[in-house]
Design a protein around this motif. Structure first.
Motif, PDB file in Angstrom:
ATOM      1  N   UNK A   1      50.019  49.447 -14.885  1.00 29.34           N
ATOM      2  CA  UNK A   1      48.719  50.226 -14.664  1.00 29.34           C
ATOM      3  C   UNK A   1      47.706  49.192 -14.756  1.00 29.34           C
ATOM      4  N   UNK A   2      46.679  49.328 -13.905  1.00 25.58           N
ATOM      5  CA  UNK A   2      45.321  48.734 -13.606  1.00 25.58           C
ATOM      6  C   UNK A   2      44.334  49.874 -13.756  1.00 25.58           C
ATOM      7  N   UNK A   3      43.660  49.328 -15.139  1.00 30.03           N
ATOM      8  CA  UNK A   3      42.616  50.389 -15.648  1.00 30.03           C
ATOM      9  C   UNK A   3      41.375  49.928 -15.227  1.00 30.03           C
ATOM     10  N   UNK A   4      40.563  50.258 -14.153  1.00 28.94           N
ATOM     11  CA  UNK A   4      39.426  49.809 -13.727  1.00 28.94           C
ATOM     12  C   UNK A   4      38.173  50.465 -14.646  1.00 28.94           C
ATOM     13  N   UNK A   5      37.479  49.534 -15.253  1.00 28.45           N
ATOM     14  CA  UNK A   5      36.204  50.028 -15.827  1.00 28.45           C
ATOM     15  C   UNK A   5      35.071  49.533 -15.126  1.00 28.45           C
ATOM     16  N   UNK A   6      34.345  50.577 -14.599  1.00 30.79           N
ATOM     17  CA  UNK A   6      33.251  50.410 -14.004  1.00 30.79           C
ATOM     18  C   UNK A   6      31.963  50.579 -14.830  1.00 30.79           C
ATOM     19  N   UNK A   7      31.572  49.402 -15.197  1.00 34.69           N
ATOM     20  CA  UNK A   7      30.690  49.071 -16.361  1.00 34.69           C
ATOM     21  C   UNK A   7      29.362  49.638 -15.941  1.00 34.69           C
ATOM     22  N   UNK A   8      28.529  50.258 -16.664  1.00 31.45           N
ATOM     23  CA  UNK A   8      27.081  50.483 -16.566  1.00 31.45           C
ATOM     24  C   UNK A   8      26.782  48.815 -16.870  1.00 31.45           C
ATOM     25  N   UNK A   9      25.820  48.646 -16.036  1.00 29.24           N
ATOM     26  CA  UNK A   9      25.028  47.301 -16.010  1.00 29.24           C
ATOM     27  C   UNK A   9      23.241  47.422 -16.412  1.00 29.24           C
ATOM     28  N   UNK A  10      22.846  46.194 -16.613  1.00 30.41           N
ATOM     29  CA  UNK A  10      21.216  46.261 -16.681  1.00 30.41           C
ATOM     30  C   UNK A  10      20.779  46.550 -15.105  1.00 30.41           C
ATOM     31  N   UNK A  11      21.573  46.184 -14.435  1.00 34.60           N
ATOM     32  CA  UNK A  11      21.170  46.527 -12.892  1.00 34.60           C
ATOM     33  C   UNK A  11      20.931  48.047 -12.859  1.00 34.60           C
ATOM     34  N   UNK A  12      21.725  48.708 -13.154  1.00 37.63           N
ATOM     35  CA  UNK A  12      21.690  50.218 -13.406  1.00 37.63           C
ATOM     36  C   UNK A  12      20.320  50.682 -13.773  1.00 37.63           C
ATOM     37  N   UNK A  13      20.229  50.095 -15.088  1.00 37.90           N
ATOM     38  CA  UNK A  13      18.768  50.483 -15.568  1.00 37.90           C
ATOM     39  C   UNK A  13      17.438  49.934 -14.618  1.00 37.90           C
ATOM     40  N   UNK A  14      17.807  48.783 -14.207  1.00 41.51           N
ATOM     41  CA  UNK A  14      16.596  48.296 -13.398  1.00 41.51           C
ATOM     42  C   UNK A  14      16.540  49.165 -11.955  1.00 41.51           C
ATOM     43  N   UNK A  15      17.617  49.814 -11.609  1.00 44.54           N
ATOM     44  CA  UNK A  15      17.242  50.752 -10.448  1.00 44.54           C
ATOM     45  C   UNK A  15      16.635  51.929 -10.661  1.00 44.54           C
ATOM     46  N   UNK A  16      17.159  52.567 -12.137  1.00 43.13           N
ATOM     47  CA  UNK A  16      16.295  53.809 -12.404  1.00 43.13           C
ATOM     48  C   UNK A  16      14.700  53.355 -12.769  1.00 43.13           C
ATOM     49  N   UNK A  17      14.578  52.067 -13.368  1.00 44.55           N
ATOM     50  CA  UNK A  17      13.101  51.830 -13.599  1.00 44.55           C
ATOM     51  C   UNK A  17      12.275  51.586 -12.271  1.00 44.55           C
ATOM     52  N   UNK A  18      12.891  51.076 -11.367  1.00 47.92           N
ATOM     53  CA  UNK A  18      12.326  50.951  -9.926  1.00 47.92           C
ATOM     54  C   UNK A  18      11.861  52.297  -9.353  1.00 47.92           C
TER      55      UNK A  18
END
Length: 442
Positions: free
Chosen positions: A248-265
């Protein structure tokens, strides 16, 4: 009043329904203590855990028999399955066909075609197991609660002495859980640190090939019950050894600071300040945006306005804008429509309910002709209830089991205008919670 509750694994008691302090799902995937894993490994380096150092194996989650059941009797369609050989993904037409008389399905998995392809050395990839295989659904939901990041699970089934994919990297973290057989893995350092989701390995194919030709960081064989953690960007390739391998490959689609930056912009130019208005200003008539000299003054003005407006950024605004992406990346625990209907029909005052695991909800109060109503908003639906039910709903959100007779039982409903509930009202609220799949029988 507004309340936001993000429900994780229901643990009961004072811990409530959020992340279990012991992080039991994470402990299944690494032999390290959760705090040490978080501080030393998470997002930083590869980590190998052997079966003897883990609390249990993975045979309860998946097996080769489960593969046969899924591909032969569950009517899977693409993209729940793909097939690969020597790093190349085969066209779906090689392993699908029509669903037969009375069906308008054209891409149902053909088990006999899969048998032939597997015998020819192809790897079978079962995708989205976190939606279609019960034990994996449970693991994925519990692990998502432990990690705070969205999770998906695929299975890779490789015939002996075969390789499904060559050296590559993923744009998400992975836990590899070996279920059957043995698989040899080589792990190399990244060619791109922490790649984003729009930076696939194929864009750096030459660099990946050069790096993969060098000395590996890890050269290991996984056996049933072993686990491997790889942060995004780490190169990896795997080959099945003497028998059929399944992991099994458990893929963890991490939240990143880039996500925060996108929402800030995204929110910068929407404010009401002078600096925000400056960011919305049009460029001059006749501007040539390809000429540095033509945009230099406006670029400086933009930087100045950006510097000013960044002081207005609030965590609560960014969090609010991330609610929709978060909801889209996760789903609440499965419910059975027939079971919910039966439970609703059988409700009496002694029926006990629990909030549906992993279902996030926001509570609001809105005016109504009869005084006020409680509004329960989830990613799936919006339900209006008597305001007197608020205390009971808050208890449900906190992880408690609540009997129908306790709904509207005040001492708890102190709200002005909440009124009182009759037994018939209480039963109606309980039925609504069940029919709307907000609660499940305790």
């Amino acid at each position: 009043m507004a309340q936001v509750a993000d429900l994780g694994v229901a643990t009961g008691g004072a811990d409530g329904p959020g992340t279990a302090p012991d992080r039991p799902a994470l402990r299944r995937c690494t032999s390290l203590e959760p705090d040490r894993f978080a501080a030393e490994v998470w997002g930083r380096t590869a980590s190998l855990s052997r079966r003897e150092d883990l609390p249990t194996g993975f045979g309860d989650l998946f097996s080769l028999d489960a593969v046969d059941e899924l591909v032969s009797t569950h009517g899977l369609r693409t993209p729940f399955l793909r097939v690969a050989k020597d790093g190349r993904t085969l066209p779906a037409s090689r392993f699908t066909r029509g669903g037969g008389v009375g069906a308008t399905i054209t891409d149902q998995v053909a088990d006999d075609a899969l048998a032939r392809l597997f015998a020819d050395g192809c790897t079978i990839v079962l995708q989205g197991l976190h939606r279609i295989w019960g034990p994996v659904v449970d693991l994925a939901q519990a692990l998502m609660a432990d990690l705070g990041h969205p999770v998906q699970v695929n299975a890779y089934v490789t015939p002996p002495q075969s390789q499904g994919f060559g050296a590559h990297y993923d744009v998400h973290d992975v836990f590899v859980l070996q279920v059957a057989g043995e698989k040899h893995w080589t792990i190399h350092a990244p060619v791109r640190d922490a790649p984003l989701r729009d930076e696939p390995w194929a864009d750096r194919r030459a660099a990946v090939e050069r790096q993969a030709a060098g000395e590996p960081l890890l050269d290991v064989t996984l056996r049933p019950g072993d686990a491997l953690y790889l942060p995004r960007g780490f190169l990896h390739a795997a080959t099945a050894l003497g028998g059929t391998s399944a992991h099994l490959t458990v893929g963890v689609h991490t939240w990143t600071r880039h996500h925060l930056l996108d929402q800030v912009v995204a929110g910068l130019a929407r404010g009401g300040s002078h600096a925000a208005a400056a960011l919305r200003a049009s460029l001059p008539l006749g501007v040539d945006v390809t000429d540095p000299a033509s945009i230099a003054d406006d670029l400086q003005a933009t930087v100045d306005a950006l510097t000013a407006v960044l002081t207005e950024v609030r965590a609560q605004d960014v969090a609010r804008r991330l609610e929709r992406p978060s909801d889209d990346a996760r789903r609440a625990a499965p419910v059975g429509p027939m079971a919910q209907a039966r439970a609703a029909e059988a409700v009496d005052l002694w029926t006990r309910l629990r909030w549906r695991p992993h279902l996030r909800a926001r509570l609001d109060v809105e005016p109504a002709d009869d005084g006020a109503r409680l509004v329960v908003r989830t990613p799936e639906t919006t339900v209006r209830l008597p305001l007197a039910a608020r205390a009971a709903v808050e208890r449900l959100l906190a992880g408690e089991a609540v009997a129908a007779a306790e709904i509207g039982d005040l001492d708890a409903a102190d709200d002005v205008g909440a009124g009182t509930l009759t037994d018939l009202d209480r039963l109606d609220v309980a039925r609504t919670l069940l029919r709307q799949a907000l609660a499940v029988p305790a």
